[in-house]
Design a protein around this motif. Structure first.
Motif, PDB file in Angstrom:
ATOM      1  N   LEU A 120     -13.612   9.966 -19.700  1.00  0.00           N
ATOM      2  CA  LEU A 120     -12.233  10.197 -18.123  1.00  0.00           C
ATOM      3  C   LEU A 120     -12.488   8.836 -17.840  1.00  0.00           C
ATOM      4  CD1 LEU A 120     -11.298  13.387 -17.393  1.00  0.00           C
ATOM      5  CD2 LEU A 120      -9.938  11.415 -17.789  1.00  0.00           C
TER       6      LEU A 120
ATOM      7  N   GLY B 135     -13.072   5.147 -15.128  1.00  0.00           N
ATOM      8  CA  GLY B 135     -12.120   4.963 -14.381  1.00  0.00           C
ATOM      9  C   GLY B 135     -12.328   2.774 -14.603  1.00  0.00           C
TER      10      GLY B 135
ATOM     11  N   SER C 260      -3.374   6.183 -15.759  1.00  0.00           N
ATOM     12  CA  SER C 260      -2.924   6.322 -13.994  1.00  0.00           C
ATOM     13  C   SER C 260      -2.089   4.605 -14.122  1.00  0.00           C
ATOM     14  CB  SER C 260      -3.947   6.509 -13.529  1.00  0.00           C
ATOM     15  OG  SER C 260      -4.473   5.219 -13.126  1.00  0.00           O
TER      16      SER C 260
ATOM     17  N   VAL D 278      -7.525   5.314 -14.028  1.00  0.00           N
ATOM     18  CA  VAL D 278      -8.360   5.791 -14.556  1.00  0.00           C
ATOM     19  C   VAL D 278      -7.194   6.018 -16.082  1.00  0.00           C
ATOM     20  CG1 VAL D 278      -8.562   8.085 -14.979  1.00  0.00           C
ATOM     21  CG2 VAL D 278      -8.947   7.299 -12.408  1.00  0.00           C
TER      22      VAL D 278
ATOM     23  N   ALA E  72      -7.446   8.410 -20.279  1.00  0.00           N
ATOM     24  CA  ALA E  72      -8.265   8.762 -20.515  1.00  0.00           C
ATOM     25  C   ALA E  72      -8.088   8.553 -22.027  1.00  0.00           C
ATOM     26  CB  ALA E  72      -7.106  10.731 -20.791  1.00  0.00           C
TER      27      ALA E  72
ATOM     28  N   LEU F 148     -17.002   7.996 -16.385  1.00  0.00           N
ATOM     29  CA  LEU F 148     -16.103   9.843 -15.228  1.00  0.00           C
ATOM     30  C   LEU F 148     -17.124  10.721 -15.622  1.00  0.00           C
ATOM     31  CD1 LEU F 148     -13.540   7.789 -13.303  1.00  0.00           C
ATOM     32  CD2 LEU F 148     -14.947   7.239 -12.726  1.00  0.00           C
TER      33      LEU F 148
ATOM     34  N   VAL G 244     -11.094   6.930  -7.271  1.00  0.00           N
ATOM     35  CA  VAL G 244     -11.015   8.116  -8.583  1.00  0.00           C
ATOM     36  C   VAL G 244     -10.308   8.867  -9.107  1.00  0.00           C
ATOM     37  CG1 VAL G 244     -13.350   8.307  -9.955  1.00  0.00           C
ATOM     38  CG2 VAL G 244     -13.854   6.140  -8.698  1.00  0.00           C
TER      39      VAL G 244
ATOM     40  N   LEU H 249      -7.602   9.818 -11.643  1.00  0.00           N
ATOM     41  CA  LEU H 249      -8.272  10.926 -12.688  1.00  0.00           C
ATOM     42  C   LEU H 249      -6.970  12.116 -12.348  1.00  0.00           C
ATOM     43  CD1 LEU H 249     -12.279  11.552 -13.061  1.00  0.00           C
ATOM     44  CD2 LEU H 249     -10.243  13.405 -13.398  1.00  0.00           C
TER      45      LEU H 249
END
Length: 283
Positions: free
Chosen positions: A3, A5, A36, A56, A58, A98, A123, A127
């Motif tokens: 993950l 940021g 995101s 964020v 993934a 992160l 953050v 997330l």
């Protein structure tokens, strides 16, 4: 799963973050699965800075965390990041690791989980949009209540170019339960035969199933869809509105019947290379 940021408060913030995500997706054995919305947040650290844009992502990757850090720092430099000056000063792009699966790192170069992860709203909120039921390596849950720095002031919108990987609604901090059904292991004994879907257009078959709650995104489903699309295999979700479902519902990943063997091979090879995500609820 890593993950990451991302943030920027100089120049065209949205374009810088979009370019960073694009370059991350081009790294070896790496796939960006979910991104995101972009959030605008209050600057903190050095006074007098312009507001930040934050997101964020993934990412599924076969790289080690330290290798991923080196690549992210290279991308930062290529996009004009200058590391001299104030530690928390303005910047063209910032990429932080992160979380990295359930690993913990502690070195002068890398600390995972990120040491200020819990306290930063810019953050925590994006997330939780990407992985709403995320668990930290110590088993604790990440919540918005602990985040008191870097307050979010608005939603900018999806990261340009990554709209299809963005959940339909930005996070508002609600505690929404995430359910990720564990699909049958690819190519292993006991896997049920591919299911025909008569109400899908043409001769399509379901090769995997996923389940989720509310409007949160099943990361595995998007990752597998992206891998198949990269291999040139047509793929779609069923029901058609998936993977964004209003209630608890099963969503199926469909491929043309004549490409079923190719699709299973692509996912099996990706699994062997470490590119597939582990189930998010596999505690």
């Amino acid at each position: 799963m890593a993950l990451l940021g991302l943030g920027a408060n100089l120049g065209d913030r949205a374009s810088a973050i979009a370019e960073a995500v694009r370059r991350i997706d081009e790294l070896p054995e790496t796939t960006v699965a979910v991104v995101s919305h972009l959030y605008e947040s209050e600057p903190w650290g050095e006074p007098g800075q312009p507001p930040y844009a934050n997101a964020v992502a993934a990412v599924a990757t076969a790289l080690r965390a330290d290798q991923l850090l080196e690549e992210c720092q290279r991308i930062e430099s290529e996009l004009g990041r200058v590391r001299e000056g104030a530690r928390f000063g303005p910047r063209t792009i910032d990429i932080d690791i992160l979380l990295f699966d359930d690993e913990e790192w502690e070195s002068p170069q890398l600390t995972i989980p990120h040491p200020r992860l819990r306290e930063r709203e810019f953050v925590v909120v994006p997330l939780l949009e990407v992985v709403p039921d995320v668990t930290l390596p110590d088993g604790s849950k990440l919540t918005r209540e602990s985040a008191t720095l870097g307050r979010i002031t608005g939603v900018i919108g999806p990261v340009p170019g990554f709209e299809r990987l963005t959940p339909p609604e930005p996070s508002r901090g609600e505690g929404v339960e995430f359910v990720a059904a564990e699909p049958a292991a690819i190519g292993e004994p006991g896997r049920e035969p591919a299911e025909s879907v008569p109400d899908a257009a043409g001769e399509w078959v379901a090769i995997e199933t996923f389940q989720r709650v509310w409007t949160e995104n099943p990361v595995e489903a998007l990752l597998h869809k992206g891998l198949l699309e990269d291999a040139g295999i047509p793929v779609m979700f069923h029901p058609p509105r998936a993977p964004y479902l209003p209630l608890v519902e099963t969503v199926r990943l469909l491929v043309p019947k004549e490409r079923e063997a190719d699709a299973l091979r692509v996912l099996q090879e990706a699994k062997a290379a470490g590119r597939l995500l582990e189930s998010l609820d596999d505690d």
